[in-house]
Design an enzyme around this catalytic site. Sequence first.
Site, PDB file in Angstrom:
ATOM      1  N   GLU A  71       5.222  -8.496  -3.847  1.00  0.00           N
ATOM      2  CA  GLU A  71       5.125  -8.673  -5.172  1.00  0.00           C
ATOM      3  C   GLU A  71       4.361  -8.130  -6.021  1.00  0.00           C
ATOM      4  OE1 GLU A  71       2.963 -12.397  -3.073  1.00  0.00           O
ATOM      5  OE2 GLU A  71       4.524 -11.012  -2.612  1.00  0.00           O
ATOM      6  N   CYS A  96      -3.247   1.013   6.621  1.00  0.00           N
ATOM      7  CA  CYS A  96      -3.386   0.580   7.845  1.00  0.00           C
ATOM      8  C   CYS A  96      -4.041   1.475   9.006  1.00  0.00           C
ATOM      9  CB  CYS A  96      -1.836   0.137   8.391  1.00  0.00           C
ATOM     10  SG  CYS A  96      -1.173  -1.152   7.383  1.00  0.00           S
ATOM     11  N   GLU A 128     -10.878  -5.737   9.496  1.00  0.00           N
ATOM     12  CA  GLU A 128     -10.048  -4.598   8.537  1.00  0.00           C
ATOM     13  C   GLU A 128     -10.680  -4.994   7.378  1.00  0.00           C
ATOM     14  OE1 GLU A 128      -5.612  -2.799   8.374  1.00  0.00           O
ATOM     15  OE2 GLU A 128      -5.812  -5.043   8.238  1.00  0.00           O
ATOM     16  N   ASN A 156       0.674  -1.111   0.202  1.00  0.00           N
ATOM     17  CA  ASN A 156      -0.012  -0.206  -0.026  1.00  0.00           C
ATOM     18  C   ASN A 156       0.908   1.394   0.223  1.00  0.00           C
ATOM     19  OD1 ASN A 156       0.940  -0.462   2.607  1.00  0.00           O
ATOM     20  ND2 ASN A 156      -1.152   0.568   3.589  1.00  0.00           N
ATOM     21  N   GLU A 198       7.904   2.699  15.027  1.00  0.00           N
ATOM     22  CA  GLU A 198       8.825   3.101  13.857  1.00  0.00           C
ATOM     23  C   GLU A 198       8.391   4.772  13.826  1.00  0.00           C
ATOM     24  OE1 GLU A 198       8.723   0.538  10.215  1.00  0.00           O
ATOM     25  OE2 GLU A 198       6.787   0.150  11.078  1.00  0.00           O
TER      26      GLU A 198
END
Length: 496
Positions: free
Chosen positions: A193, A299, A399, A167, A476
Amino acid sequence: MLTKPDSLLAYINDATGLRLPDGHFIDGGFRAPRSGRSMQSEDPGRGEAFADFARGNADDVADAVENSRKAFALWRRTPPAERGRILARTAELIRRNSERLAITECLDSGKPISEARGDVSGAARTFEYYAGACDKLEGSTFPLPSDYVGYSQFEPVGVTAHIIPWNFPISTAARGMAPALAAGCTVVAKPAEQTPFTALLLAELLFEAGLPAGVCNVVTGTGIEVGAPLVSNTGIDHVTFTGSVTTGASVMRACAENVTRSVMELGGKSPVVVLDDCDFDGTVTNVAGAIFEHAGQICSAGSRLVIEAGIHDRFVEALGRKAKAISLGHGLRSPDMGPVNSAMQQEKIAGFLDRARERGAEFISGGKASSDPETGKGYFIEPTIVANRPAEDELVQEEIFGPVLTVQKADNYEHALQLANCTRFGLVAGVFTGNFTRAHQLARDIDAGQVYINEYFAGGIEVPFGGNKQSGFGREKGLEGLKSYCKVKSIAARIG
């Protein structure tokens, strides 16, 4: 600056103008896969393949890991200031190649070119930010008795594996690679991929900026053939994974076998809590952006509208009008919203909507699969808003990863908080209110890794990002993201 021809069709039929990578990036250059096999990457806006890329396997992974392990001995000893200069030059090169990267990202992922340009700009800023952090990693001293001295220092964890989702390919690659390299780690990255190209181009730009060969390697291919052998390789010291809960759990099991450190950024079902006293028009715009940017394939998308009853009817009506006005189209034509990433993703989202319709759900807008109105091609989903659903409904709990907003009506503030916390996810949340006391109470009490107040997606690379509950663990971005790639060594000595 790469210039797009007048004809969109001519451009996307001639992807060679982008000079797309050929092979894995290992030891400072592109290398053919050991098997000699290739795969095709689709343009989701047309539903057609536009380029080939290398289909790797465990042998390619082993080559990349061994190469990065050898390079680690050099890179960890490179002075922090020099690491910073290389990352700063990388940021400059990303900006210099921004249009090529953005068009590649648009064709590969399907997102509108304006969003792709924003992602590329964000990637440059990420390298810029961590370039400045390289020589700021400072340890601590400990208050021991006078006959002793004690201190700590940060050390790089070693060879890091990065599993990059489809994404936000360049954004997610940058937010993992940059802090890892800043800390003195080496990188082996496996892009999805569906979207392999910008990670390869990023590795090439890093090498051009002066990164020694082998410090950043990229192997492309499937999750089974490349991702699984990468995360289970005993030469990997840390895994950063972004993706689904199911795959994340599988990656964690592989890490456990080797006692490998990991950061997991998994799914989300993020609430946008709207109280009666919000800035009405601004909040409508924010709620729409929170779910319809990149066709909801984020997300941290605001996929649940938790709204107080006092403004529910008027707000949902206004939001429905905005959703119905959203234009669909191929990303290079700069539509309001582009396609979803694949036929599989389109089918999955449509399945959620069909099942909701069978349960008697009311659709304020959308609710169906679609295609590019100009070409009749591509994998599209109409911008969808589903009226008030109970907390146990599938649309509330699961989700969907598409442009689908589920409304939850709250009786009052306390009920809104209860609804906000009603799922197993805890990635982010949005809060919209003119009462800052209430805003910060909600920020305190909502179980999420990050809370936006009065602007969804507020912040930037400086703000740590990550989830609670089944949304994962570790952080992160920001300096917390840098520390994820460090291990702390403590030293104590008797001197008296």
